[in-house]
Scaffold this motif. Structure first.
Motif, PDB file in Angstrom:
ATOM      1  N   ILE B 193      12.625 -14.441  -5.569  1.00  0.00           N
ATOM      2  CA  ILE B 193      13.563 -13.377  -6.248  1.00  0.00           C
ATOM      3  C   ILE B 193      13.196 -12.553  -6.142  1.00  0.00           C
ATOM      4  N   LYS B 194      11.448 -12.558  -6.441  1.00  0.00           N
ATOM      5  CA  LYS B 194      11.076 -11.395  -6.682  1.00  0.00           C
ATOM      6  C   LYS B 194      10.550 -10.915  -6.078  1.00  0.00           C
ATOM      7  N   ASN B 195       9.571 -11.538  -5.094  1.00  0.00           N
ATOM      8  CA  ASN B 195       9.855 -10.456  -3.304  1.00  0.00           C
ATOM      9  C   ASN B 195      10.451 -10.427  -2.616  1.00  0.00           C
ATOM     10  N   ALA B 196      12.597 -10.518  -2.485  1.00  0.00           N
ATOM     11  CA  ALA B 196      13.254 -10.277  -1.649  1.00  0.00           C
ATOM     12  C   ALA B 196      13.317  -9.507  -2.071  1.00  0.00           C
ATOM     13  N   LYS B 197      12.807  -8.738  -3.790  1.00  0.00           N
ATOM     14  CA  LYS B 197      13.135  -7.297  -4.222  1.00  0.00           C
ATOM     15  C   LYS B 197      12.178  -5.985  -3.808  1.00  0.00           C
ATOM     16  N   LYS B 198      10.834  -6.884  -3.251  1.00  0.00           N
ATOM     17  CA  LYS B 198      10.004  -5.613  -2.617  1.00  0.00           C
ATOM     18  C   LYS B 198       9.633  -4.529  -2.327  1.00  0.00           C
ATOM     19  N   VAL B 199      10.757  -4.738  -1.187  1.00  0.00           N
ATOM     20  CA  VAL B 199      10.610  -3.199   0.049  1.00  0.00           C
ATOM     21  C   VAL B 199      11.354  -1.793  -1.235  1.00  0.00           C
ATOM     22  N   TRP B 200      12.248  -2.287  -2.339  1.00  0.00           N
ATOM     23  CA  TRP B 200      13.399  -1.356  -3.143  1.00  0.00           C
ATOM     24  C   TRP B 200      12.125  -1.553  -4.647  1.00  0.00           C
ATOM     25  N   SER B 201      11.825  -2.888  -4.884  1.00  0.00           N
ATOM     26  CA  SER B 201      10.910  -2.452  -6.227  1.00  0.00           C
ATOM     27  C   SER B 201      10.017  -1.492  -6.672  1.00  0.00           C
ATOM     28  N   CYS B 202       9.475  -1.147  -7.778  1.00  0.00           N
ATOM     29  CA  CYS B 202       9.030  -0.248  -7.910  1.00  0.00           C
ATOM     30  C   CYS B 202       7.418  -0.999  -8.557  1.00  0.00           C
ATOM     31  N   THR B 203       6.710  -1.362  -7.481  1.00  0.00           N
ATOM     32  CA  THR B 203       5.154  -2.177  -7.657  1.00  0.00           C
ATOM     33  C   THR B 203       4.455  -2.133  -6.821  1.00  0.00           C
ATOM     34  N   GLY B 204       4.310  -0.670  -6.780  1.00  0.00           N
ATOM     35  CA  GLY B 204       3.563   0.015  -5.579  1.00  0.00           C
ATOM     36  C   GLY B 204       3.964  -0.538  -4.082  1.00  0.00           C
ATOM     37  N   HIS B 205       3.368   0.530  -3.236  1.00  0.00           N
ATOM     38  CA  HIS B 205       3.357   0.306  -1.879  1.00  0.00           C
ATOM     39  C   HIS B 205       2.806   1.183  -0.998  1.00  0.00           C
TER      40      HIS B 205
ATOM     41  N   ASP C  43      -1.132   2.622  -3.807  1.00  0.00           N
ATOM     42  CA  ASP C  43      -0.922   1.231  -3.846  1.00  0.00           C
ATOM     43  C   ASP C  43       0.092   0.661  -4.563  1.00  0.00           C
ATOM     44  N   LYS C  44      -0.956   0.599  -6.004  1.00  0.00           N
ATOM     45  CA  LYS C  44      -0.695   0.408  -7.154  1.00  0.00           C
ATOM     46  C   LYS C  44       1.204   1.423  -8.104  1.00  0.00           C
ATOM     47  N   ALA C  45       0.511   2.708  -7.493  1.00  0.00           N
ATOM     48  CA  ALA C  45       0.626   3.385  -8.360  1.00  0.00           C
ATOM     49  C   ALA C  45       2.475   3.432  -8.975  1.00  0.00           C
ATOM     50  N   VAL C  46       2.584   3.736  -9.882  1.00  0.00           N
ATOM     51  CA  VAL C  46       4.185   3.807  -9.835  1.00  0.00           C
ATOM     52  C   VAL C  46       4.560   4.815 -11.359  1.00  0.00           C
ATOM     53  N   CYS C  47       4.966   6.254 -10.909  1.00  0.00           N
ATOM     54  CA  CYS C  47       4.645   6.874 -12.053  1.00  0.00           C
ATOM     55  C   CYS C  47       6.596   7.360 -12.524  1.00  0.00           C
ATOM     56  N   THR C  48       6.427   7.069 -13.984  1.00  0.00           N
ATOM     57  CA  THR C  48       7.853   6.842 -14.660  1.00  0.00           C
ATOM     58  C   THR C  48       8.286   8.844 -14.938  1.00  0.00           C
ATOM     59  N   LEU C  49       8.795   9.121 -14.216  1.00  0.00           N
ATOM     60  CA  LEU C  49       8.903  10.694 -14.087  1.00  0.00           C
ATOM     61  C   LEU C  49      10.404  10.845 -15.541  1.00  0.00           C
ATOM     62  N   GLY C  50      10.076  12.026 -15.734  1.00  0.00           N
ATOM     63  CA  GLY C  50      11.215  12.612 -16.850  1.00  0.00           C
ATOM     64  C   GLY C  50      12.024  13.267 -16.295  1.00  0.00           C
ATOM     65  N   PRO C  85       1.565  -6.314 -15.090  1.00  0.00           N
ATOM     66  CA  PRO C  85       0.602  -5.503 -15.083  1.00  0.00           C
ATOM     67  C   PRO C  85      -0.472  -5.385 -13.763  1.00  0.00           C
ATOM     68  N   ASP C  86       0.012  -5.536 -12.815  1.00  0.00           N
ATOM     69  CA  ASP C  86      -0.988  -5.291 -11.890  1.00  0.00           C
ATOM     70  C   ASP C  86      -0.258  -3.918 -11.012  1.00  0.00           C
ATOM     71  N   SER C  87      -0.092  -2.801 -11.667  1.00  0.00           N
ATOM     72  CA  SER C  87       0.835  -1.826 -11.243  1.00  0.00           C
ATOM     73  C   SER C  87      -0.089  -0.624 -12.786  1.00  0.00           C
ATOM     74  N   LEU C  88      -0.710   0.542 -11.405  1.00  0.00           N
ATOM     75  CA  LEU C  88      -0.858   1.376 -12.507  1.00  0.00           C
ATOM     76  C   LEU C  88       0.044   1.965 -13.228  1.00  0.00           C
ATOM     77  N   VAL C  89       0.251   2.801 -14.314  1.00  0.00           N
ATOM     78  CA  VAL C  89       2.404   2.481 -15.149  1.00  0.00           C
ATOM     79  C   VAL C  89       1.713   4.302 -15.674  1.00  0.00           C
TER      80      VAL C  89
END
Lengths: 181, 358, 245
Positions: B193-205, C43-50, C85-89
């Motif tokens: 379920i989680k992987n199916a959301k990979k395209v749009w989810s904030c997990t790093g791209h 590849d790991k970065a996730v930025c939460t913007l204000g 937890p693997d993301s850099l947030v």
């Protein structure tokens, strides 16, 4: 067939536990429908506490009915508050240690049990609710005593030291209930 | 499957865990404290996360974050707390983030009363936040239904990429009832379920502007904003196929009670008693409050129906507004109401029906 | 010829910045991008913007980003980091976002020791909404909602977020930098790198407060704004490492 029961008393008298044990035993041992609904004051300690148990062969409508078949009253204020909800022919179970027997009604059965004194005699004031549960089961036979005891045993599983005392309390209650049938 | 005796709140939490919910954030408020408390105990057992947020506002934002990272996430509160969550709920709806939340509602307005009530109907179904978004709203009438709906709500949320609301009340939340729990989703299913959301989810791209995850709860360009609104509207329209309703003894009914949630359950038992008296009463119970089952009211035989009785734990009545739309002046509408934390009485429903009948 | 410098790939090539002349959001955005590339973390970065001008960069950056409700970036980052937890947030927030409407979320995330990095842009004023008073507005500094300047009797004093968070036990790294000189820009980049490294090491909450300018709402040109930082902002918000554990 539907039984509406209200259990009422002070916070700390184990009113909720009484209702919950009865309802859980019914769920575990029968295929009847059963609900338990607690009603607390805002306070964490003291204040009033009451709960409602409905046991029914059909789907339960209101878990808190307008009219009670049985009423267990553990303190004086609860008697005044709930006596009018008891249906004609219904049964009132009172903690006769501290509740006046003056109900102002002649159309109900009254089962008396001095559970506060009995509990103190047994050396632990806290078991009054288990005695009263025994009284209720002994009088009504709504669920078999064995099943209720299994539930109590299971729920108290983490405190095995308390089991003998509770077993004694429950059996004393059963006897008292049966004797007033 | 064997049944277990569970409190509504705890059953809702367990159903969520079984549906694969692995993130919960919430803030204490009566009468739903058993939900966060249950998650606090349960989440570590399934490698999930429980956070007690510093407020409702923060908790829903945490859920927005977790769900944006593809995790099935949930929050819960009761009426005044739900009002505080409206900010984050609106963000989730705008950014099309799937999440589930429950409102174990109590009396209002303001701090209101801690006892059960149904006073959040309009908020739940019409405006749970700014900007005219919509959500599917489920109204359970038993602990079993609360369990089944919570379990399914995550599927609806993921299907639509939209929040889903379980609108229960303090009775359903605090009462205990036998339930059969749904199956626990496996780790593999949850990962899928989680992987199916990979395209749009904030997990790093991978570094690529077009493929980045971009969670947008709004748009700079008016054209983009309108397009997002239009797409959302299409989604909302599609829910007509998802309407759930219980029609009970309505075929020959002369008085039709309509109610949802706890009131409907009490009303149903009133119908049974009235039928025994020879009074032809029936019940329409919307199970989804949004989408609303307007069609059920079209099916009634208005030559027979003397009146519809709206039963709800809200003064003034709110649910009645949708009932009015559904009835379209084809028969009179009466109300049977209580509020302030008072629970609907079966006797008063029976009394109201008898009055209409005579 | 050997190429020794190129624009960071984390900012789209074809985009022209919408930041005002002299604004330092662009500078910090560039620094973040460079650090991400150098540390191989894109590849790991996730930025939460204000919400506010800081949010404008959503349109330029090429890595994952999410716009938070106003002030809630630290709560959103908590949700993302805890469930992945693997993301850099990291959060990227202005002073109104981090220190006013989001004060509870900011302090609480720091107090929980969330393993996230906060880039906090302090220019002493609300930018996007048009120059209203911020919690960090200097005493006497004019704002559209304090037309006679910040008056301590009415508005209190500027809020020092590094020092506020330094009262908590959990945060591991708090540093205040600026981008008003090339030397300070280099220090800011180092601080961002450290904040990210702390997260990779699982150490907990790090914050870099960057003292920047807002020439448009300060009502001065870009060069004067640099002087204003030096003469007025930095005496109130002294630079340096406040905590490093």
């Amino acid at each position: 067939m539907e039984t509406n029961l209200c259990v009422a008393g002070f916070g700390g008298q184990g009113v909720m536990t009484l209702g919950k044990f009865l309802a859980t035993a019914t769920c575990d041992s029968t295929d009847k429908n059963v609900t338990f609904f607690p009603s607390y004051g805002a306070e964490q300690r003291g204040g009033t506490a009451n709960c409602f148990v409905v046991i029914s062969d059909e789907a339960v409508g209101a878990p808190l009915g307008d009219v009670m078949d049985d009423l267990i009253v553990m303190n004086g204020p609860s008697l005044n508050r709930f006596i009018k909800t008891l249906k004609p022919g219904g049964t009132l179970f009172i903690n006769s240690s501290i509740v006046s027997e003056e109900t102002g009604r002649t159309d109900i059965k009254v089962v008396k049990a001095p559970v506060t004194e009995m509990a103190l005699e047994m050396g632990n004031s806290k078991v009054l609710n288990i005695i009263m549960l025994g009284v209720y089961i002994g009088f009504t036979g709504v669920v078999s005593p064995e099943v209720v005891w299994d539930t109590i045993e299971h729920k108290l599983g983490k405190k095995p030291k308390l089991l003998p005392l509770n077993k004694e309390a429950f059996e004393k209650g059963l006897e008292m209930g049966r004797s007033q049938r | 499957m064997s049944r277990v005796f569970m409190k509504g709140c705890e059953a809702i939490a367990e159903a969520a865990v079984r549906a694969g919910c692995r993130f919960f954030a919430g803030y204490p408020i009566t009468p739903q404290n058993e939900i966060p408390e249950y998650f606090a105990r349960r989440m570590p057992e399934v490698s999930g996360t429980f956070v007690q947020g510093e407020s409702e506002v923060a908790s829903i934002s945490m859920v927005y974050g977790a769900a944006s990272a593809g995790t099935r996430a949930m929050t819960s509160s009761s009426s005044p707390g739900i009002a505080l969550k409206s900010e984050g709920i609106s963000y989730c709806a705008a950014a099309r983030i799937p999440m589930v939340y429950s409102n174990i509602s109590r009396g209002g307005p303001g701090v209101g009363s801690i006892q059960p009530a149904q006073m959040d109907y309009l908020q739940a179904t019409k405006a749970s936040g700014n900007g005219g978004f919509e959500m599917m709203v489920f109204a359970p009438a038993s602990v079993q239904e609360a369990v089944d709906m919570t379990y399914k709500a995550f599927d609806y949320a993921d299907r639509d990429r939209n929040p889903v609301l379980i609108l229960a009340d303090g009775v359903i939340g605090t009462m205990m009832e036998p339930v059969v729990l749904p199956e626990m989703k496996t780790e593999e299913e949850i990962n899928e379920i989680k992987n199916a959301k990979k395209v749009w989810s904030c997990t790093g791209h991978k570094l690529d502007y077009k493929n980045r995850a971009w969670i947008e709860p709004g748009h700079w360009l008016t054209s983009d904003m309108q397009r997002a609104n239009e797409e959302a509207e299409k989604l909302y329209e599609s829910w007509k196929a998802d309407v759930m309703v219980e029609e009970y003894e309505t075929e020959d009914a002369e008085v039709v009670i309509t109610a949802y949630g706890i009131s409907a359950r009490i009303a149903k038992s009133a119908v049974n008693i009235l039928r025994k008296e020879g009074i032809k009463a029936g019940l329409i119970r919307p199970i989804t409050l949004h989408p609303f089952p307007y069609d059920s009211f079209d099916k009634l035989d208005y030559k027979k129906v003397k009146a519809v009785l709206d039963v709800e734990m809200s003064i003034p009545a709110q649910f009645v507004q949708d009932v009015e739309i559904a009835i379209k002046d084809r028969c009179p509408i009466h109300t049977c109401l209580c509020s302030g934390g008072n629970i609907m009485s079966r006797e008063s429903i029976i009394e109201a029906v008898r009055k209409i009948y005579s | 010829m050997e190429q020794i410098y190129a624009r960071t790939k984390t900012i789209q090539e074809d985009k022209v910045s919408g930041f005002c002349p002299g604004c330092m959001h662009g500078t910090v955005m560039k620094l973040i991008g460079e650090v991400l590339e150098e540390m191989d973390l894109v590849d790991k970065a996730v930025c939460t913007l204000g919400i506010g001008c800081c949010g404008l960069q959503m349109d330029y950056i090429a890595y994952d980003n999410i716009t938070s409700p106003h002030g809630r970036a630290c709560a959103v980052a908590t949700g993302i980091k805890r469930s992945n937890p693997d993301s850099l947030v990291f959060t990227y927030q202005g002073d109104g976002d981090f220190a006013s409407i989001g004060l509870a979320e900011s302090v609480s995330a720091a107090n929980r020791g969330e393993n996230i990095s906060v880039i906090f842009i302090n220019n002493g004023i609300y930018g996007m909404t048009g120059g209203q008073m911020a919690p960090t507005t200097l005493v006497g500094m004019k704002a559209s909602t304090a037309p006679n300047g910040r008056d301590p009797k009415e508005h209190g004093y500027p809020m020092h977020m590094c020092e506020v968070l330094n009262e908590l036990t959990a945060p591991v790294y708090l540093e205040r930098t600026s981008c008003n000189t090339p030397g300070n820009v280099v220090k800011t980049k180092k601080a961002i790198r450290k904040a990210f490294q702390n997260q990779l090491d699982g150490k907990g909450f790090s914050m870099v407060e960057v003292v920047t300018s807002c020439p448009t709402n300060w009502g001065m040109d870009a060069l004067k704004a640099l002087d204003y930082i030096e003469e007025n902002m930095l005496p109130e918000f002294p630079l340096g490492v406040i905590r490093d554990r």
